[in-house]
Scaffold this motif. Structure first.
Motif, PDB file in Angstrom:
ATOM      1  N   TYR A 238       0.908  -1.062  -0.189  1.00 43.91           N
ATOM      2  CA  TYR A 238      -0.100   0.158   0.001  1.00 43.91           C
ATOM      3  C   TYR A 238       1.079   1.213   0.046  1.00 43.91           C
ATOM      4  CZ  TYR A 238      -3.503   3.153   1.684  1.00 43.91           C
ATOM      5  OH  TYR A 238      -4.359   4.253   1.703  1.00 43.91           O
ATOM      6  N   ALA A 239       1.920   1.226   0.952  1.00 39.95           N
ATOM      7  CA  ALA A 239       2.792   2.572   0.953  1.00 39.95           C
ATOM      8  C   ALA A 239       3.640   2.613  -0.477  1.00 39.95           C
ATOM      9  CB  ALA A 239       3.897   2.183   2.080  1.00 39.95           C
TER      10      ALA A 239
ATOM     11  N   GLY B 223       5.028   5.725  -5.751  1.00 43.24           N
ATOM     12  CA  GLY B 223       5.603   5.565  -7.042  1.00 43.24           C
ATOM     13  C   GLY B 223       5.251   4.301  -7.759  1.00 43.24           C
ATOM     14  N   GLU B 224       6.103   3.578  -8.544  1.00 39.66           N
ATOM     15  CA  GLU B 224       5.720   2.454  -9.084  1.00 39.66           C
ATOM     16  C   GLU B 224       5.965   1.257  -7.987  1.00 39.66           C
ATOM     17  OE1 GLU B 224       8.785   1.561 -11.830  1.00 39.66           O
ATOM     18  OE2 GLU B 224       9.627   3.373 -11.298  1.00 39.66           O
ATOM     19  N   ALA B 225       5.231   0.461  -7.671  1.00 30.06           N
ATOM     20  CA  ALA B 225       5.335  -0.628  -6.838  1.00 30.06           C
ATOM     21  C   ALA B 225       5.438  -2.057  -7.752  1.00 30.06           C
ATOM     22  CB  ALA B 225       3.936  -0.913  -6.016  1.00 30.06           C
ATOM     23  N   VAL B 226       6.637  -2.810  -6.721  1.00 32.93           N
ATOM     24  CA  VAL B 226       6.635  -4.161  -7.473  1.00 32.93           C
ATOM     25  C   VAL B 226       5.945  -5.149  -6.626  1.00 32.93           C
ATOM     26  CG1 VAL B 226       8.944  -3.863  -8.579  1.00 32.93           C
ATOM     27  CG2 VAL B 226       8.511  -4.499  -6.044  1.00 32.93           C
TER      28      VAL B 226
ATOM     29  N   PRO C  97      15.024  -3.382   4.672  1.00 32.61           N
ATOM     30  CA  PRO C  97      13.783  -3.033   5.383  1.00 32.61           C
ATOM     31  C   PRO C  97      12.681  -2.407   4.037  1.00 32.61           C
ATOM     32  CG  PRO C  97      15.674  -2.270   6.565  1.00 32.61           C
ATOM     33  CD  PRO C  97      16.180  -2.750   5.541  1.00 32.61           C
ATOM     34  N   GLY C  98      11.593  -2.630   4.322  1.00 34.91           N
ATOM     35  CA  GLY C  98      10.716  -1.888   3.346  1.00 34.91           C
ATOM     36  C   GLY C  98      10.816  -0.634   3.043  1.00 34.91           C
ATOM     37  N   ASN C  99      11.102   0.180   4.023  1.00 34.20           N
ATOM     38  CA  ASN C  99      11.229   1.570   4.076  1.00 34.20           C
ATOM     39  C   ASN C  99      12.571   2.136   3.051  1.00 34.20           C
ATOM     40  OD1 ASN C  99       9.125   2.596   5.831  1.00 34.20           O
ATOM     41  ND2 ASN C  99      10.751   2.435   7.700  1.00 34.20           N
ATOM     42  N   ASP C 100      13.375   1.150   3.007  1.00 31.49           N
ATOM     43  CA  ASP C 100      14.568   1.465   2.352  1.00 31.49           C
ATOM     44  C   ASP C 100      14.394   1.207   0.720  1.00 31.49           C
ATOM     45  OD1 ASP C 100      15.715   2.305   4.624  1.00 31.49           O
ATOM     46  OD2 ASP C 100      16.675   0.534   4.935  1.00 31.49           O
ATOM     47  N   PHE C 101      13.294   0.090   0.637  1.00 31.74           N
ATOM     48  CA  PHE C 101      13.187  -0.492  -0.621  1.00 31.74           C
ATOM     49  C   PHE C 101      13.042   0.452  -2.034  1.00 31.74           C
ATOM     50  CE2 PHE C 101      11.501  -3.050  -4.102  1.00 31.74           C
ATOM     51  CZ  PHE C 101      12.190  -4.274  -4.119  1.00 31.74           C
ATOM     52  N   GLN C 102      12.215   1.611  -1.742  1.00 27.85           N
ATOM     53  CA  GLN C 102      12.015   2.431  -2.832  1.00 27.85           C
ATOM     54  C   GLN C 102      13.471   3.337  -3.261  1.00 27.85           C
ATOM     55  OE1 GLN C 102       9.647   2.234  -4.934  1.00 27.85           O
ATOM     56  NE2 GLN C 102       7.827   1.398  -3.614  1.00 27.85           N
ATOM     57  N   GLU C 103      13.991   3.708  -2.311  1.00 25.11           N
ATOM     58  CA  GLU C 103      15.290   4.315  -2.520  1.00 25.11           C
ATOM     59  C   GLU C 103      16.408   3.272  -3.010  1.00 25.11           C
ATOM     60  OE1 GLU C 103      16.498   6.584   1.036  1.00 25.11           O
ATOM     61  OE2 GLU C 103      18.531   6.802   0.105  1.00 25.11           O
ATOM     62  N   TRP C 104      16.442   1.939  -2.626  1.00 22.03           N
ATOM     63  CA  TRP C 104      17.426   1.134  -3.159  1.00 22.03           C
ATOM     64  C   TRP C 104      17.119   0.892  -4.613  1.00 22.03           C
ATOM     65  CZ3 TRP C 104      16.539  -3.191  -5.822  1.00 22.03           C
ATOM     66  CH2 TRP C 104      17.512  -3.980  -6.104  1.00 22.03           C
ATOM     67  N   LYS C 105      15.774   0.954  -4.859  1.00 24.65           N
ATOM     68  CA  LYS C 105      15.454   0.380  -6.116  1.00 24.65           C
ATOM     69  C   LYS C 105      16.020   1.510  -7.341  1.00 24.65           C
ATOM     70  CE  LYS C 105      10.944  -0.769  -8.633  1.00 24.65           C
ATOM     71  NZ  LYS C 105      10.291   0.868  -8.732  1.00 24.65           N
TER      72      LYS C 105
END
Ligand code: C2E
Ligand code: MG
Ligand code: MG
Ligand code: MG
Length: 280
Positions: A103-104, A109-112, A265-273
């Motif tokens: 959901y977050a 942005g684009e979610a996987v 961690p999920g919080n870091d995922f978008q930035e990592w991506k």
């Protein structure tokens, strides 16, 4: 009476067992509390399309931050949860946490898609399907947000039940993965009867591919067989660029492993991506 060396060894062994049993018992009691007290945590490990280098998904991997023992890995408590009749609650917790994360991601942005691991006990849970549908409604989620991984050995435990539940999940629109493939002592032929989309080749074969000729043969022929059955393949445990290149040459569709990223961690995922760049 004199304790001989054998008796001594038996005594030490029994002591060690006792210790382990006690530890298990406390862990089990603790786990009941952990589920309610936010000691559980999901990490997310990215999956990559081998051909394009695009991030195409993430696997949710559970961790338990124990107040005294620190980080406890799933290998130490999932079996325990199964035996204690707690796995249903763990699975429901995981599903909800994964949906909250998704959901977050969808709002930022684009979610996987996020892949959730199911246990064999979940397949016998009469409320599983209903609970999944309810959770989707709660988060306003689509079946494409979540995928399910089931190990080969979990499916083999009760093939008729697995067949029924997988069909229902498949009909609802979830993508299904057979996890740890190659370790369950089954042939690929039974796969024809299961509505799965992907198989994940067990990391033990992938990790050793370069040093062990047998592992390489198993990986390569599993890819071919899967393709012949109309299935796609994920290699797990990809630890080096050279293994990635071999897999690419053999037509493996997706890869997951430390050479792409460890679980984060999920919080870091978008930035990592967004900062991740993979040259193909
Ligand atoms: P799995 O589903 O096969 O997950 C892959 C495991 O391999 C993960 O271990 C991951 O951290 C590890 N791994 C990833 N890349 C590499 C690599 O390049 N090299 C090596 N050596 N290992 C790699 P993890 O997180 O300790 O999980 C272990 C197993 O516990 C999982 O295996 C899965 O069967 C189970 N598990 C994890 N989370 C859950 C959950 O939420 N529910 C259930 N029922 N089982 C779970
Ligand atoms: Mg898995
Ligand atoms: Mg696996
Ligand atoms: Mg595994």
């Amino acid at each position: 009476y004199q304790a001989g060396p054998l008796n001594k060894r038996v005594a030490i062994y029994a002591g060690a067992l006792d210790n382990e049993n006690t530890q298990r018992l406390t862990l089990m009691t603790d786990l009941r509390r952990a589920i309610d007290c936010e000691e559980l945590l999901l990490l997310y490990q990215p999956k990559l399309k081998v051909v394009s280098g695009r991030v195409c998904g993430a696997e949710a991997l559970i961790r338990w931050i124990h107040p005294e023992h620190g980080l406890v890995n799933p290998d130490r408590f999932i079996k325990l949860a199964e035996n204690a009749g707690l796995i249903t609650r763990v699975t429901y917790w995981v599903l909800n946490a994964a949906l909250r994360e998704s959901y977050a991601w969808h709002n930022s942005g684009e979610a996987v898609p996020i892949a959730v691991n199911l246990s064999s006990h979940d397949l016998r849970d009469p409320n599983l399907l209903g609970h999944i549908q309810e959770s989707l409604t709660t988060w306003g989620a689509q079946p494409t947000w979540i995928q399910f991984e089931l190990t080969e050995s979990c499916l083999m435990e009760d093939l008729p039940v697995a067949q029924k539940v997988l069909q229902q999940l498949h009909d609802l629109g979830f993508k299904l993965f057979i996890d740890d493939f190659g370790t369950g002592y089954s042939s690929l032929s039974y796969l024809r009867r299961l509505p799965v989309d992907y198989i994940k080749i067990d990391q033990s074969f992938v990790t050793n591919m370069e040093s062990d000729e047998d592992s390489a043969v198993i990986v390569r022929s599993t890819i071919d067989l899967a393709h012949n059955l109309g299935l796609e393949v994920v290699a797990e445990g990809v630890e080096s660029r050279s293994i990635m290149d071999l897999l690419a040459g053999w037509g493996c569709e997706e890869a997951q492993g430390y050479c792409i990223s460890k679980p984060i961690p999920g919080n870091d995922f978008q930035e990592w991506k967004s900062s991740f760049l993979w040259s193909v």
